[in-house]
Design a protein around this motif. Structure first.
Motif, PDB file in Angstrom:
ATOM      1  N   ARG A 144     -75.015 -70.190 -17.253  1.00  0.00           N
ATOM      2  CA  ARG A 144     -75.255 -69.717 -15.909  1.00  0.00           C
ATOM      3  C   ARG A 144     -74.861 -70.844 -14.891  1.00  0.00           C
ATOM      4  O   ARG A 144     -74.213 -72.106 -15.210  1.00  0.00           O
ATOM      5  N   GLY A 181     -81.493 -53.331  -8.373  1.00  0.00           N
ATOM      6  CA  GLY A 181     -82.433 -53.896  -8.117  1.00  0.00           C
ATOM      7  C   GLY A 181     -82.882 -54.219  -6.430  1.00  0.00           C
ATOM      8  O   GLY A 181     -83.796 -54.794  -6.007  1.00  0.00           O
ATOM      9  N   ALA A 218     -84.172 -59.972  -7.965  1.00  0.00           N
ATOM     10  CA  ALA A 218     -82.863 -60.381  -8.611  1.00  0.00           C
ATOM     11  C   ALA A 218     -81.909 -59.023  -8.288  1.00  0.00           C
ATOM     12  O   ALA A 218     -82.515 -58.053  -8.450  1.00  0.00           O
ATOM     13  N   LEU A 220     -78.577 -56.882 -10.095  1.00  0.00           N
ATOM     14  CA  LEU A 220     -77.626 -56.827 -11.037  1.00  0.00           C
ATOM     15  C   LEU A 220     -76.283 -56.156 -10.659  1.00  0.00           C
ATOM     16  O   LEU A 220     -76.274 -54.926 -10.305  1.00  0.00           O
ATOM     17  N   ASN A 222     -72.636 -54.634 -11.418  1.00  0.00           N
ATOM     18  CA  ASN A 222     -71.995 -54.169 -12.631  1.00  0.00           C
ATOM     19  C   ASN A 222     -70.624 -53.665 -11.908  1.00  0.00           C
ATOM     20  O   ASN A 222     -70.723 -52.687 -11.125  1.00  0.00           O
ATOM     21  N   SER A 227     -71.130 -57.329 -16.244  1.00  0.00           N
ATOM     22  CA  SER A 227     -72.535 -57.327 -15.433  1.00  0.00           C
ATOM     23  C   SER A 227     -72.635 -58.848 -15.032  1.00  0.00           C
ATOM     24  O   SER A 227     -72.826 -59.599 -16.050  1.00  0.00           O
ATOM     25  N   ARG A 229     -75.960 -61.053 -13.268  1.00  0.00           N
ATOM     26  CA  ARG A 229     -77.345 -60.945 -12.694  1.00  0.00           C
ATOM     27  C   ARG A 229     -77.323 -62.298 -11.542  1.00  0.00           C
ATOM     28  O   ARG A 229     -77.065 -63.326 -11.831  1.00  0.00           O
ATOM     29  N   GLY A 231     -79.764 -64.099  -9.386  1.00  0.00           N
ATOM     30  CA  GLY A 231     -81.160 -64.229  -8.792  1.00  0.00           C
ATOM     31  C   GLY A 231     -81.204 -65.434  -7.821  1.00  0.00           C
ATOM     32  O   GLY A 231     -80.203 -65.564  -7.268  1.00  0.00           O
ATOM     33  N   SER A 287     -75.885 -65.415 -13.729  1.00  0.00           N
ATOM     34  CA  SER A 287     -75.924 -65.535 -15.233  1.00  0.00           C
ATOM     35  C   SER A 287     -75.311 -64.294 -15.681  1.00  0.00           C
ATOM     36  O   SER A 287     -75.217 -63.312 -14.907  1.00  0.00           O
ATOM     37  N   ARG A 288     -75.304 -64.078 -16.923  1.00  0.00           N
ATOM     38  CA  ARG A 288     -74.669 -62.667 -17.402  1.00  0.00           C
ATOM     39  C   ARG A 288     -75.828 -61.748 -17.410  1.00  0.00           C
ATOM     40  O   ARG A 288     -76.883 -62.033 -17.684  1.00  0.00           O
ATOM     41  N   GLY A 289     -75.469 -60.393 -17.215  1.00  0.00           N
ATOM     42  CA  GLY A 289     -76.208 -59.338 -17.029  1.00  0.00           C
ATOM     43  C   GLY A 289     -76.445 -58.768 -18.327  1.00  0.00           C
ATOM     44  O   GLY A 289     -75.999 -59.062 -19.234  1.00  0.00           O
TER      45      GLY A 289
END
Length: 289
Positions: A144, A181, A218, A220, A222, A227, A229, A231, A287-289
């Motif tokens: 992250r 989201g 948060a 997401l 894509n 993907s 994320r 936050g 961060s990775r989804g």
């Protein structure tokens, strides 16, 4: 995508070094957990690539010369954002668009390295406001990237502020992007004179978009290949922006469909009042989804 000249500097770095790039002092990290680049003009994260992945942030291949700001990465919009100029102390209330922080010189105050990643602390070289101070904390590892912009009122009267972490995310194709989201969130559409609407389902980006979503959730992202994320902390405004064909002069058309901005912000929907001695932390975490 990052410019070849910057990529070559990163690849020739082992560990940490500070170099000149495009007339700016930039701090490069090429570590076992990944790559990180921060410009000391604006305390701007220009590049982040965790090990085993491709870059997460987009950066224009044609950056403006100083004193202009570089488009891409994570510019700091502080102590005001866009037309919410509550903290603008200039005589005619006409200070730089998006505030002072991204044009200022910053210093790297501390670097805390550990086996899993790194934590950096930065502050402006010169005061940017008579009542407010700012500092930046950046944490990076293989999973992250976390960026925190911390404001403090050092004066004797309350101050109203706005701000944003204007994150440019690298994507395979903007028109393939889907944002989850946001469903059910009210938003102001800046392309329709701030008309208010409600998001129905997933947001698909098919053209120009400039919206302020009233949400602290948060998101997401894509893009059809990956993907991420996104936050955030202490933010009830999420700005989603892409200019489509109405491109800024420093954004070539052949790379414009490889970014989208998803920004943690404090806007007219959630301005921040800081009483004397109070602090506010505006944060974003990728961060990775």
């Amino acid at each position: 995508m990052i410019p070849d000249s910057l990529n070559q500097l990163i690849k020739s770095t082992q560990g940490q070094q500070t170099v000149q790039w495009e007339g700016r002092d930039v701090v490069l990290f090429n570590m076992p957990w990944g790559e990180l680049v921060i410009s000391l003009q604006g305390a701007q994260v220009l590049h982040f690539c965790p090990v085993g992945d491709t870059h997460w942030l987009w950066l224009t291949p044609t950056p403006q010369a100083l004193p202009g700001a570089i488009r891409g990465g994570i510019p700091l919009c502080w102590p005001w954002f866009a037309d919410e100029r509550y903290a603008d102390q200039s005589p005619n209330h006409d200070g730089p668009f998006h505030g002072l922080a991204r044009h200022a010189d910053w210093r790297l105050d501390a670097v805390d390295e550990h086996a899993e990643g790194i934590e950096l602390h930065l502050s402006p070289v010169q005061p940017l406001h008579t009542l407010l101070t700012a500092r930046l904390v950046v944490q990076a590892n293989a999973q992250r990237l976390n960026v925190e912009l911390i404001s403090e009122n050092i004066g004797e009267t309350p101050v109203k502020t706005s701000g944003a972490l204007h994150t440019y995310l690298a994507v395979a194709d903007t028109h393939q992007c889907r944002l989850e989201g946001l469903s059910g969130a009210r938003y102001l559409d800046k392309l329709r004179d701030f008309a208010e609407s409600e998001q129905q389902g997933t947001l698909a980006v098919q053209g120009a978009v400039d919206r302020i979503y009233h949400t602290n959730e948060a998101v997401l992202l894509n893009d059809g290949e990956r993907s991420l994320r996104i936050g955030k902390q202490s933010s009830d405004s999420t700005v989603v922006w892409h200019p489509n064909s109405d491109l800024p002069s420093d954004t070539p058309a052949d790379v414009a469909r490889h970014f989208i901005c998803v920004e943690a912000a404090n806007t007219r929907l959630d301005p921040v009042w800081l009483v004397p001695g109070a602090q506010h932390l505006l944060g974003t975490t990728l961060s990775r989804g």
